[in-house]
Design a protein around this motif. Structure first.
Motif, mmCIF file in Angstrom:
data_model
loop_
_atom_site.group_PDB
_atom_site.id
_atom_site.type_symbol
_atom_site.label_atom_id
_atom_site.label_comp_id
_atom_site.label_asym_id
_atom_site.label_seq_id
_atom_site.Cartn_x
_atom_site.Cartn_y
_atom_site.Cartn_z
ATOM 1 N N GLU A 36 0.828 -1.202 0.000
ATOM 2 C CA GLU A 36 0.000 0.000 0.000
ATOM 3 C C GLU A 36 0.865 1.257 0.000
ATOM 4 O OE1 GLU A 36 -3.667 -1.410 -0.588
ATOM 5 O OE2 GLU A 36 -3.266 0.712 -0.150
ATOM 6 N N ARG A 37 1.920 1.220 0.743
ATOM 7 C CA ARG A 37 2.838 2.373 0.794
ATOM 8 C C ARG A 37 3.423 2.659 -0.579
ATOM 9 N NH1 ARG A 37 6.677 1.695 6.102
ATOM 10 N NH2 ARG A 37 5.182 2.434 7.630
ATOM 11 N N SER A 38 3.903 1.648 -1.207
ATOM 12 C CA SER A 38 4.519 1.841 -2.524
ATOM 13 C C SER A 38 3.472 2.306 -3.532
ATOM 14 C CB SER A 38 5.203 0.560 -2.970
ATOM 15 O OG SER A 38 4.308 -0.506 -2.975
ATOM 16 N N LYS A 39 2.260 1.788 -3.394
ATOM 17 C CA LYS A 39 1.191 2.205 -4.316
ATOM 18 C C LYS A 39 0.858 3.677 -4.134
ATOM 19 C CE LYS A 39 -1.365 -2.055 -5.171
ATOM 20 N NZ LYS A 39 -2.618 -2.802 -4.894
ATOM 21 N N SER A 40 0.776 4.122 -2.911
ATOM 22 C CA SER A 40 0.451 5.528 -2.655
ATOM 23 C C SER A 40 1.564 6.440 -3.154
ATOM 24 C CB SER A 40 0.216 5.740 -1.166
ATOM 25 O OG SER A 40 1.397 5.515 -0.441
ATOM 26 N N PHE A 41 2.789 5.979 -3.015
ATOM 27 C CA PHE A 41 3.911 6.773 -3.520
ATOM 28 C C PHE A 41 3.845 6.913 -5.036
ATOM 29 C CE2 PHE A 41 7.978 8.544 -4.084
ATOM 30 C CZ PHE A 41 8.644 7.839 -5.054
ATOM 31 N N VAL A 42 3.548 5.833 -5.689
ATOM 32 C CA VAL A 42 3.455 5.875 -7.165
ATOM 33 C C VAL A 42 2.305 6.777 -7.592
ATOM 34 C CG1 VAL A 42 2.911 4.452 -9.171
ATOM 35 C CG2 VAL A 42 4.549 3.642 -7.482
ATOM 36 N N LYS A 43 1.217 6.721 -6.828
ATOM 37 C CA LYS A 43 0.050 7.547 -7.148
ATOM 38 C C LYS A 43 0.380 9.028 -7.001
ATOM 39 C CE LYS A 43 -4.858 7.593 -6.033
ATOM 40 N NZ LYS A 43 -5.902 7.102 -5.081
ATOM 41 N N ALA A 44 1.048 9.397 -5.903
ATOM 42 C CA ALA A 44 1.421 10.791 -5.677
ATOM 43 C C ALA A 44 2.379 11.284 -6.760
ATOM 44 C CB ALA A 44 2.057 10.946 -4.295
ATOM 45 N N GLN A 88 2.501 10.180 -9.798
ATOM 46 C CA GLN A 88 1.727 10.334 -11.024
ATOM 47 C C GLN A 88 0.940 11.637 -11.031
ATOM 48 O OE1 GLN A 88 2.141 8.034 -13.408
ATOM 49 N NE2 GLN A 88 0.949 9.328 -14.756
ATOM 50 N N GLU A 89 0.383 11.986 -9.900
ATOM 51 C CA GLU A 89 -0.370 13.243 -9.788
ATOM 52 C C GLU A 89 0.549 14.447 -10.013
ATOM 53 O OE1 GLU A 89 -2.262 13.215 -5.982
ATOM 54 O OE2 GLU A 89 -3.810 11.763 -6.584
ATOM 55 N N LEU A 90 1.795 14.368 -9.478
ATOM 56 C CA LEU A 90 2.758 15.458 -9.685
ATOM 57 C C LEU A 90 3.115 15.594 -11.157
ATOM 58 C CD1 LEU A 90 4.493 17.506 -8.052
ATOM 59 C CD2 LEU A 90 6.308 15.805 -8.114
ATOM 60 N N LYS A 91 3.224 14.466 -11.794
ATOM 61 C CA LYS A 91 3.520 14.501 -13.227
ATOM 62 C C LYS A 91 2.358 15.102 -14.016
ATOM 63 C CE LYS A 91 6.801 10.705 -13.594
ATOM 64 N NZ LYS A 91 7.063 9.351 -14.108
ATOM 65 N N ASN A 92 1.135 14.855 -13.581
ATOM 66 C CA ASN A 92 -0.043 15.384 -14.283
ATOM 67 C C ASN A 92 -0.202 16.887 -14.087
ATOM 68 O OD1 ASN A 92 -0.693 12.830 -15.185
ATOM 69 N ND2 ASN A 92 -2.092 12.419 -13.493
ATOM 70 N N LEU A 93 0.464 17.474 -13.105
ATOM 71 C CA LEU A 93 0.359 18.922 -12.867
ATOM 72 C C LEU A 93 0.908 19.729 -14.049
ATOM 73 C CD1 LEU A 93 1.273 19.684 -9.134
ATOM 74 C CD2 LEU A 93 -0.860 20.155 -10.308
ATOM 75 N N ARG A 94 1.911 19.198 -14.706
ATOM 76 C CA ARG A 94 2.578 19.946 -15.778
ATOM 77 C C ARG A 94 1.638 20.300 -16.932
ATOM 78 N NH1 ARG A 94 8.071 17.991 -18.819
ATOM 79 N NH2 ARG A 94 8.350 19.883 -20.060
ATOM 80 N N PRO A 95 0.929 19.322 -17.543
ATOM 81 C CA PRO A 95 0.006 19.688 -18.636
ATOM 82 C C PRO A 95 -1.129 20.607 -18.169
ATOM 83 C CG PRO A 95 -0.275 17.391 -18.053
ATOM 84 C CD PRO A 95 0.898 17.872 -17.297
ATOM 85 N N VAL A 100 0.973 26.841 -4.914
ATOM 86 C CA VAL A 100 0.706 26.143 -3.647
ATOM 87 C C VAL A 100 0.399 24.668 -3.909
ATOM 88 C CG1 VAL A 100 -0.935 26.010 -1.755
ATOM 89 C CG2 VAL A 100 -0.017 28.225 -2.425
ATOM 90 N N ASN A 101 -0.375 24.403 -4.948
ATOM 91 C CA ASN A 101 -0.713 23.028 -5.306
ATOM 92 C C ASN A 101 0.534 22.225 -5.677
ATOM 93 O OD1 ASN A 101 -2.320 20.835 -5.750
ATOM 94 N ND2 ASN A 101 -2.979 21.461 -7.789
ATOM 95 N N ALA A 102 1.395 22.825 -6.403
ATOM 96 C CA ALA A 102 2.637 22.131 -6.796
ATOM 97 C C ALA A 102 3.500 21.833 -5.565
ATOM 98 C CB ALA A 102 3.414 22.995 -7.797
ATOM 99 N N VAL A 103 3.590 22.827 -4.660
ATOM 100 C CA VAL A 103 4.376 22.607 -3.439
ATOM 101 C C VAL A 103 3.760 21.484 -2.621
ATOM 102 C CG1 VAL A 103 4.971 23.656 -1.227
ATOM 103 C CG2 VAL A 103 5.358 24.920 -3.333
ATOM 104 N N ASP A 104 2.428 21.447 -2.543
ATOM 105 C CA ASP A 104 1.733 20.392 -1.798
ATOM 106 C C ASP A 104 2.026 19.016 -2.385
ATOM 107 O OD1 ASP A 104 -1.596 19.216 -1.348
ATOM 108 O OD2 ASP A 104 0.010 19.302 0.149
ATOM 109 N N HIS A 105 1.927 18.938 -3.688
ATOM 110 C CA HIS A 105 2.211 17.650 -4.341
ATOM 111 C C HIS A 105 3.656 17.213 -4.118
ATOM 112 C CE1 HIS A 105 -1.646 17.953 -6.526
ATOM 113 N NE2 HIS A 105 -1.499 16.660 -6.698
ATOM 114 N N LEU A 106 4.565 18.136 -4.252
ATOM 115 C CA LEU A 106 5.980 17.796 -4.036
ATOM 116 C C LEU A 106 6.229 17.320 -2.597
ATOM 117 C CD1 LEU A 106 7.939 20.558 -5.950
ATOM 118 C CD2 LEU A 106 8.178 18.106 -6.248
ATOM 119 N N GLY A 107 5.614 17.991 -1.640
ATOM 120 C CA GLY A 107 5.755 17.583 -0.243
ATOM 121 C C GLY A 107 5.227 16.181 0.002
ATOM 122 N N THR A 108 4.066 15.868 -0.624
ATOM 123 C CA THR A 108 3.493 14.522 -0.475
ATOM 124 C C THR A 108 4.427 13.466 -1.042
ATOM 125 O OG1 THR A 108 1.274 15.505 -0.691
ATOM 126 C CG2 THR A 108 1.460 13.138 -0.936
#
Lengths: 303, 84
Positions: free
Chosen positions: A19-27, A29-36, A71-79
Motif C-alpha cells: 500500500e505504501r509503494s502504491k500511494s507513492f506511485v500515485k502521488a 503520477q499526480e505530480l507529473k499530471n500537474l505539468r500539462p 501552492v498546489n505544486a508545493v503540496d504535491h511535491l511535499g506529499t
C-alpha cells in the motif's frame, strides 16, 4: 502506516508495504499530471487577456490562479517527498532485520565449527601419549635408590626401559652419553671401586648438585664423570665439600678443549695441584671397559 | 480644461506605474518561491541519492555474507560425517 492500520487492521506487513509503494506511485503520477494542467491554464489566460476587454479582471484572476497553482505544486511535491522518505525508512528497517538474521546464522555456523574443532582435538588427544615426567626429575632418585640396595639390579634393567624421553640435547651430543645415563650405568656395573665412588657421587650429587651444574655436566662426552670420581678418590678419602665439587664440576664442564685444570685442595691450601684429565675415548663401550683399568690422573704439583 | 486633462493623464500614469510596480513585485515573489521550490528539489535529490547509495552498499555486503553462509552450509551438508 498507522493510518493504514486503523483503516484495515487485518492487513499483513507485506500488504502494508504494498500500500505504501502504491500511494507513492500515485502521488508521483499526480505530480507529473500537474505539468500539462499548468500549461493549459497558461494558454487559456493568454487567450482571454488578448481577446477579453476587461484586462484588469483577467490579470487579477491570473494572479490568483498562479498563486494557487504554486501552492498546489508545493503540496504535491511535499506529499511525494514524504512518501518516498517513509518508503526508504521501511526498506532500511527491513535491511537491519535482515542483517540481524544473517548475524545470527553466522554465529550459529561459527558455533558449529568451534564444536567440530573441539571434538576433533579431543579425539586426537585420546590417541597421543605425552610424557609427563622428565628424565632428570626421575633418574637421580632412582639412581640413589639402586645404589643403596644391591638387589635392585632388576629395577635397573627395567629403569632403562621405563626411562622417559630425555630432554633435547644439543646437536652432536647423543642422548645416551648424558651424565645421568653414566650414573645409571655406573650403578649397574659390578665393579669394586666404582660403586663406592659412584655411591659417594650419588649421595653428594643427588641432593646437592644444582640444575645448572647438571646442565653443564650433560654437555660432556662419555668419559666426563670418570675424572670426577678418580679425582675425588685421589684428593682425599672423605667426601668433598660442595665448593670443591661445584668448582670442579663447573670447570669440567668446559669440555674436552681444556686439558689442564687447576684447583685448590681444602686439605692443603698452600699447594696448588694441576689435574690433567685422562684422554677420553671416542666410543661409549671403550670408555665403559676402560674403567676397569682405573685411569690414574696425572698429577703435577706446583708449589 | 487642458490643465484638467493633463492632470488626469498624470494621475493615470501614476496609477499605471504603481500598478506596474505591484505587478512586478508580485512576479518577483512568485519567481522567488519557484526558485526556493527548485532548491528544495535539488537538495531532496542529493539526500535521497546518498541514502540510496548507502542502502545499496549495505545490501551488497549482506549479499556477500549470505553467499559465504550459503557455501558454508552447503559444505556442512555435503560432509555430515564431520558432525557425527
Amino acid at each position: 502506516m498507522q493510518q493504514w492500520r486503523t483503516e484495515n487492521p487485518a492487513m499483513t506487513f507485506d500488504e502494508v508495504s504494498m500500500e505504501r509503494s502504491k500511494s507513492f506511485v500515485k502521488a508521483l503520477q499526480e505530480l507529473k499530471n500537474l505539468r500539462p494542467q499548468l500549461y493549459s491554464a497558461a494558454e487559456y489566460c493568454e487567450k482571454s487577456y488578448v481577446h477579453n476587454e476587461q484586462k484588469q479582471m483577467v490579470l487579477d484572476n491570473l494572479k490568483d490562479y498562479a498563486v494557487r497553482a504554486l501552492v498546489n505544486a508545493v503540496d504535491h511535491l511535499g506529499t511525494v517527498a514524504y512518501k518516498l522518505t517513509d518508503l526508504f525508512e521501511q526498506q532500511t528497517l527491513d535491511i537491519s532485520t535482515l542483517e540481524l538474521k544473517i548475524s545470527c546464522l553466522n554465529q550459529q555456523i561459527l558455533t558449529c565449527q568451534t564444536y567440530t574443532d573441539k571434538e576433533g582435538l579431543r579425539q586426537q588427544r585420546m590417541f597421543t601419549n605425552n610424557p609427563r615426567h622428565h628424565k632428570h626429575y626421575i633418574l637421580p632418585n632412582s639412581a640413589s635408590r639402586q645404589v643403596q640396595s644391591s638387589s635392585q639390579l632388576q629395577k635397573d634393567a627395567t629403569l632403562n626401559h621405563v626411562q622417559p624421553k630425555p630432554r633435547p640435547h644439543p646437536p652432536g651430543t647423543p642422548a645416551s652419553k648424558t651424565l645421568s645415563w653414566h650414573l645409571a650405568s655406573e650403578t649397574n656395573s659390578p665393579l669394586n671401586g666404582a660403586p663406592h665412588a659412584a655411591s659417594s657421587i650419588g649421595d653428594i650429587m643427588a641432593p646437592k648438585i644444582t640444575s645448572e651444574a647438571f646442565h653443564f655436566l650433560d654437555t660432556e662426552d662419555a668419559g666426563a664423570p670418570m675424572p670426577l670420581s678418580t679425582h675425588l678418590r685421589s684428593a682425599s678419602g672423605t667426601p668433598t665439600s660442595n665448593m670443591a665439587l661445584r668448582s670442579f664440576g663447573i670447570r669440567d664442564s668446559l669440555g674436552p678443549s681444556k686439558t689442564l685444570t687447576a684447583f685448590r685442595s681444602f686439605d692443603n691450601p698452600g699447594r696448588l695441584q694441576v689435574y690433567r684429565p685422562p684422554a677420553r675415548s671416542k666410543s661409549m663401550l671403550s670408555a665403559f671397559f676402560a674403567k676397569n683399568k682405573s685411569l690414574k690422573p696425572r698429577k703435577a704439583s706446583i708449589s | 480644461m487642458s490643465r484638467a486633462g493633463g492632470i488626469t493623464n498624470a494621475v493615470n500614469v501614476g496609477i499605471a506605474v504603481q500598478a506596474d510596480w505591484e505587478n512586478r513585485e508580485f512576479i518577483s515573489n512568485i519567481s522567488l518561491n519557484v526558485r526556493r521550490l527548485f532548491e528544495f528539489l535539488l537538495q531532496f535529490e542529493a539526500t535521497t541519492k546518498s541514502k540510496l547509495a548507502a542502502l545499496n552498499e549495505k545490501l551488497d555486503i549482506l549479499e556477500r555474507r549470505l553467499e559465504v553462509l550459503e557455501v558454508q552450509v552447503s559444505t556442512a551438508t555435503t560432509n555430515p560425517s564431520v558432525f557425527t
